[in-house]
Structure formats: structure tokens, C-alpha cells
Design a protein around this motif. Structure first.
Motif, PDB file in Angstrom:
ATOM      1  N   MET A  26      49.390 -99.598 -26.371  1.00 33.05           N
ATOM      2  CA  MET A  26      48.687 -99.146 -25.161  1.00 33.05           C
ATOM      3  C   MET A  26      48.879 -97.656 -24.900  1.00 33.05           C
ATOM      4  O   MET A  26      48.155 -97.074 -24.096  1.00 33.05           O
ATOM      5  N   TRP A  86      42.592 -94.896 -16.666  1.00 27.87           N
ATOM      6  CA  TRP A  86      42.513 -96.363 -16.638  1.00 27.87           C
ATOM      7  C   TRP A  86      43.335 -96.985 -17.743  1.00 27.87           C
ATOM      8  O   TRP A  86      43.647 -96.348 -18.758  1.00 27.87           O
ATOM      9  N   VAL A  88      43.637-101.175 -19.503  1.00 25.07           N
ATOM     10  CA  VAL A  88      43.264-102.599 -19.454  1.00 25.07           C
ATOM     11  C   VAL A  88      44.176-103.343 -20.424  1.00 25.07           C
ATOM     12  O   VAL A  88      44.357-102.911 -21.580  1.00 25.07           O
ATOM     13  N   GLY A  94      37.705-105.134 -24.360  1.00 22.58           N
ATOM     14  CA  GLY A  94      36.487-105.435 -25.110  1.00 22.58           C
ATOM     15  C   GLY A  94      35.464-106.257 -24.351  1.00 22.58           C
ATOM     16  O   GLY A  94      34.513-106.774 -24.923  1.00 22.58           O
ATOM     17  N   GLY A  96      34.139-104.999 -21.251  1.00 19.02           N
ATOM     18  CA  GLY A  96      33.493-104.129 -20.271  1.00 19.02           C
ATOM     19  C   GLY A  96      34.286-103.946 -18.991  1.00 19.02           C
ATOM     20  O   GLY A  96      33.774-103.396 -18.013  1.00 19.02           O
ATOM     21  N   ALA A  98      36.991-101.994 -18.325  1.00 19.23           N
ATOM     22  CA  ALA A  98      37.291-100.590 -17.993  1.00 19.23           C
ATOM     23  C   ALA A  98      36.043 -99.860 -17.516  1.00 19.23           C
ATOM     24  O   ALA A  98      36.103 -99.085 -16.552  1.00 19.23           O
ATOM     25  N   ALA A  99      34.913-100.089 -18.162  1.00 26.78           N
ATOM     26  CA  ALA A  99      33.688 -99.394 -17.752  1.00 26.78           C
ATOM     27  C   ALA A  99      33.280 -99.825 -16.339  1.00 26.78           C
ATOM     28  O   ALA A  99      32.888 -98.986 -15.511  1.00 26.78           O
ATOM     29  N   HIS A 126      40.239 -90.793 -29.181  1.00 29.19           N
ATOM     30  CA  HIS A 126      40.387 -92.087 -28.504  1.00 29.19           C
ATOM     31  C   HIS A 126      38.983 -92.668 -28.269  1.00 29.19           C
ATOM     32  O   HIS A 126      38.401 -92.501 -27.187  1.00 29.19           O
ATOM     33  N   SER A 129      38.269 -94.976 -24.961  1.00 29.03           N
ATOM     34  CA  SER A 129      38.264 -94.340 -23.649  1.00 29.03           C
ATOM     35  C   SER A 129      37.071 -93.384 -23.510  1.00 29.03           C
ATOM     36  O   SER A 129      36.493 -93.262 -22.419  1.00 29.03           O
ATOM     37  N   ALA A 131      34.227 -93.936 -24.926  1.00 29.83           N
ATOM     38  CA  ALA A 131      33.085 -94.844 -24.717  1.00 29.83           C
ATOM     39  C   ALA A 131      33.033 -95.327 -23.274  1.00 29.83           C
ATOM     40  O   ALA A 131      31.950 -95.482 -22.701  1.00 29.83           O
ATOM     41  N   THR A 135      29.748 -94.922 -20.953  1.00 26.80           N
ATOM     42  CA  THR A 135      29.113 -96.115 -20.368  1.00 26.80           C
ATOM     43  C   THR A 135      29.122 -96.062 -18.841  1.00 26.80           C
ATOM     44  O   THR A 135      28.195 -96.539 -18.197  1.00 26.80           O
TER      45      THR A 135
HETATM   46  C1  LIG Z   1      40.676 -97.580 -23.160  1.00 25.26           C
HETATM   47  C2  LIG Z   1      40.688 -98.971 -22.560  1.00 25.26           C
HETATM   48  C3  LIG Z   1      40.968 -98.861 -21.052  1.00 25.26           C
HETATM   49  C4  LIG Z   1      39.315 -99.631 -22.764  1.00 25.26           C
HETATM   50  O1  LIG Z   1      39.290-100.832 -22.005  1.00 25.26           O
HETATM   51  P1  LIG Z   1      38.184-101.965 -22.251  1.00 25.26           P
HETATM   52  O2  LIG Z   1      38.133-102.787 -20.997  1.00 25.26           O
HETATM   53  O3  LIG Z   1      38.458-102.649 -23.519  1.00 25.26           O
HETATM   54  O4  LIG Z   1      36.856-101.107 -22.398  1.00 25.26           O
HETATM   55  P2  LIG Z   1      35.379-101.682 -22.217  1.00 25.26           P
HETATM   56  O5  LIG Z   1      35.365-103.110 -22.681  1.00 25.26           O
HETATM   57  O6  LIG Z   1      34.919-101.372 -20.817  1.00 25.26           O
HETATM   58  O7  LIG Z   1      34.597-100.835 -23.268  1.00 25.26           O
HETATM   59  C5  LIG Z   1      33.816 -99.748 -22.873  1.00 25.26           C
HETATM   60  C6  LIG Z   1      33.201 -99.172 -24.101  1.00 25.26           C
HETATM   61  O8  LIG Z   1      34.222 -98.822 -25.052  1.00 25.26           O
HETATM   62  C7  LIG Z   1      33.910 -99.365 -26.313  1.00 25.26           C
HETATM   63  N1  LIG Z   1      35.161 -99.667 -26.972  1.00 25.26           N
HETATM   64  C8  LIG Z   1      36.137-100.491 -26.525  1.00 25.26           C
HETATM   65  N2  LIG Z   1      37.147-100.492 -27.412  1.00 25.26           N
HETATM   66  C9  LIG Z   1      36.782 -99.658 -28.424  1.00 25.26           C
HETATM   67  C10 LIG Z   1      37.405 -99.230 -29.622  1.00 25.26           C
HETATM   68  N3  LIG Z   1      38.639 -99.651 -29.951  1.00 25.26           N
HETATM   69  N4  LIG Z   1      36.755 -98.352 -30.420  1.00 25.26           N
HETATM   70  C11 LIG Z   1      35.526 -97.898 -30.071  1.00 25.26           C
HETATM   71  N5  LIG Z   1      34.898 -98.258 -28.943  1.00 25.26           N
HETATM   72  C12 LIG Z   1      35.503 -99.128 -28.128  1.00 25.26           C
HETATM   73  C13 LIG Z   1      33.121-100.605 -25.994  1.00 25.26           C
HETATM   74  O9  LIG Z   1      32.329-100.990 -27.111  1.00 25.26           O
HETATM   75  C14 LIG Z   1      32.287-100.131 -24.847  1.00 25.26           C
HETATM   76  O10 LIG Z   1      31.232 -99.341 -25.313  1.00 25.26           O
HETATM   77  P3  LIG Z   1      29.733 -99.693 -24.891  1.00 25.26           P
HETATM   78  O11 LIG Z   1      29.745 -99.708 -23.386  1.00 25.26           O
HETATM   79  O12 LIG Z   1      28.956 -98.565 -25.468  1.00 25.26           O
HETATM   80  O13 LIG Z   1      29.488-101.031 -25.476  1.00 25.26           O
HETATM   81  C15 LIG Z   1      41.769 -99.873 -23.210  1.00 25.26           C
HETATM   82  O14 LIG Z   1      41.581 -99.849 -24.614  1.00 25.26           O
HETATM   83  C16 LIG Z   1      43.196 -99.435 -22.883  1.00 25.26           C
HETATM   84  O15 LIG Z   1      43.740 -99.775 -21.841  1.00 25.26           O
HETATM   85  N6  LIG Z   1      43.840 -98.655 -23.768  1.00 25.26           N
HETATM   86  C17 LIG Z   1      45.225 -98.245 -23.543  1.00 25.26           C
HETATM   87  C18 LIG Z   1      45.389 -97.298 -22.350  1.00 25.26           C
HETATM   88  C19 LIG Z   1      44.552 -96.058 -22.513  1.00 25.26           C
HETATM   89  O16 LIG Z   1      44.484 -95.483 -23.590  1.00 25.26           O
HETATM   90  N7  LIG Z   1      43.911 -95.639 -21.405  1.00 25.26           N
HETATM   91  C20 LIG Z   1      43.007 -94.510 -21.414  1.00 25.26           C
HETATM   92  C21 LIG Z   1      43.714 -93.217 -21.278  1.00 25.26           C
HETATM   93  S1  LIG Z   1      42.585 -91.841 -21.451  1.00 25.26           S
END
Ligand SMILES: CC(C)(COP(=O)(O)OP(=O)(O)OC[C@H]1O[C@@H](n2cnc3c(N)ncnc32)[C@H](O)[C@@H]1OP(=O)(O)O)[C@@H](O)C(=O)NCCC(=O)NCCS
Length: 166
Positions: A26, A86, A88, A94, A96, A98-99, A126, A129, A131, A135
Motif C-alpha cells: 500500500m 486517498w 483503498v 479495482g 471504482g 477511489a474514483a 503510480h 492513482s 487513473a 476518472t
Molecule cells: C490508488 C488506489 C487508491 C486506487 O484505488 P481503487 O479503488 O482500486 O481505484 P479505482 O477502482 O477507483 O480505479 C480508478 C481507476 O484506476 C485504474 N486502476 C486501478 N488500479 C490500477 C492499476 N494497478 N494499474 C492501472 N490502473 C489502475 C482503474 O482501472 C480505474 O480506471 P478507469 O476509471 O479508467 O477504469 C489504491 O490502489 C491504493 O489505495 N493504493 C495504495 C495507496 C496509494 O498509493 N494511494 C495514493 C497515493 S497518491
């Protein structure tokens, strides 16, 4: 389909979420896990954050805690702005979440904030994030060196949303 997320204020009972977010998977794009003392400081900071300086929330999916999101003030290029960030939990990624939470937090800033620009600074390497920003309707301004984590610099994308245009 947008998942039915809700934001509720961060509470004293949410300290355990910071441990869950502190896993190596994470924190790979955030400088790595923090020691327990830093998590305690972070928890205290979240509890003390109130509008218009900012706010931290737990992201709820139904009744389950799926993640966190927040907004806080900073000065960026000599202007007062809000920054958002953020997380998640892996079990909810995966879908939606976070979006949807990012869209919801822009609504919170529109309602309770005093600055209109909300920036996000995900690391350039990254994809998830970045994406989320795209979105949720943020606009990419370019690449910047951001002082994070404390004591180092990260190459980040500078995304902005203007809450007056929601
Ligand atoms: C970044 C994070 C919050 C994404 O959360 P999530 O709920 O899985 O994201 P979503 O499902 O809302 O995905 C939003 C978009 O990201 C894309 N996405 C999600 N994981 C992805 C990955 N590993 N690689 C590429 N794209 C990805 C999705 O396809 C989606 O794109 P779309 O709307 O064009 O289809 C989550 O991976 C996380 O908590 N990571 C660790 C903490 C972190 O790094 N926080 C951000 C600090 S800047």
C-alpha cells in the motif's frame, strides 16, 4: 457502475486502518511503511483537522470501511490550495471506490472549503492513482518535484480540479 460510497469523518476508532494502509504493497508509491510513532501522529492530525483547514474521512462501501480520503491546506507555487489523497484497502480495490470517493471529496470541498483549487500529486509511476485523478475529472497540469516523504523528493503529476466548476 459507480459504487455507492459514502464519506464519514475520521474517528478515534479508525486508528487500525492506518496499520492496514501501512503494508509495503500500500505504501510502494508513498515512500514505504512508517514507524508506529508516525502513524500515531498521523491519527492525531486526522482527528484535529476541521474545515476550512481540511477534513479526513473514512470511505464506506455500504457499512464496510473500504479506505480513507481527505483534503488539507497547503501553499503551492505561492497560492493557498487544497491537496487531496486517498487509500483503498486491497479487498476493495479495482471497483471504482477511489474514483467515487474522489468525486465525493470535491463535493465536500465545494461545500466547506474556502479555496477552489484541489490538487493531487500522485507519483508519475503510480498508474492506479493517476487513473483515479483522470476518472474523477481532474486536469493534468504537468510533472513536478514534490517534497515527499519528508526529507526527500518525488517526481509527481500535478492534477487539479476546480470545485467552482462542479
Ligand atoms: C490508488 C488506489 C487508491 C486506487 O484505488 P481503487 O479503488 O482500486 O481505484 P479505482 O477502482 O477507483 O480505479 C480508478 C481507476 O484506476 C485504474 N486502476 C486501478 N488500479 C490500477 C492499476 N494497478 N494499474 C492501472 N490502473 C489502475 C482503474 O482501472 C480505474 O480506471 P478507469 O476509471 O479508467 O477504469 C489504491 O490502489 C491504493 O489505495 N493504493 C495504495 C495507496 C496509494 O498509493 N494511494 C495514493 C497515493 S497518491
Amino acid at each position: 457502475m459507480t459504487p455507492p460510497v459514502r464519506l464519514r469523518p475520521w474517528s478515534g476508532a479508525d486508528r487500525d486502518l492506518l496499520d492496514a494502509f501501512n503494508a509495503p504493497s500500500m505504501t510502494a508509491h508513498l515512500g514505504g511503511p512508517e514507524p508506529s510513532s508516525k502513524l500515531a501522529e498521523r491519527h492525531a492530525r486526522y482527528l484535529a483537522l476541521y474545515p476550512p483547514a481540511g477534513a479526513m474521512y473514512v470511505v464506506l462501501l455500504g457499512e464496510e470501511r473500504a479506505g480513507s480520503i481527505g483534503w488539507w491546506e497547503r501553499v503551492w507555487r505561492e497560492e493557498p490550495i487544497y491537496e487531496t489523497g486517498w487509500a483503498v484497502l486491497p479487498a476493495f480495490q479495482g471497483r471504482g471506490v477511489a474514483a467515487a470517493a474522489a468525486r465525493a471529496v470535491l463535493g465536500e470541498v465545494a461545500a466547506y472549503g474556502t479555496h477552489s483549487a484541489v490538487h493531487a500529486f500522485p507519483s508519475v509511476d503510480h498508474p492506479a492513482s493517476n487513473a483515479v485523478c483522470r476518472t474523477a475529472g481532474f486536469v493534468l497540469l504537468g510533472e513536478r518535484d514534490v517534497g515527499y516523504p519528508p526529507g526527500s523528493t518525488m517526481r509527481c503529476h500535478d492534477w487539479v480540479a476546480d470545485v467552482r466548476r462542479l
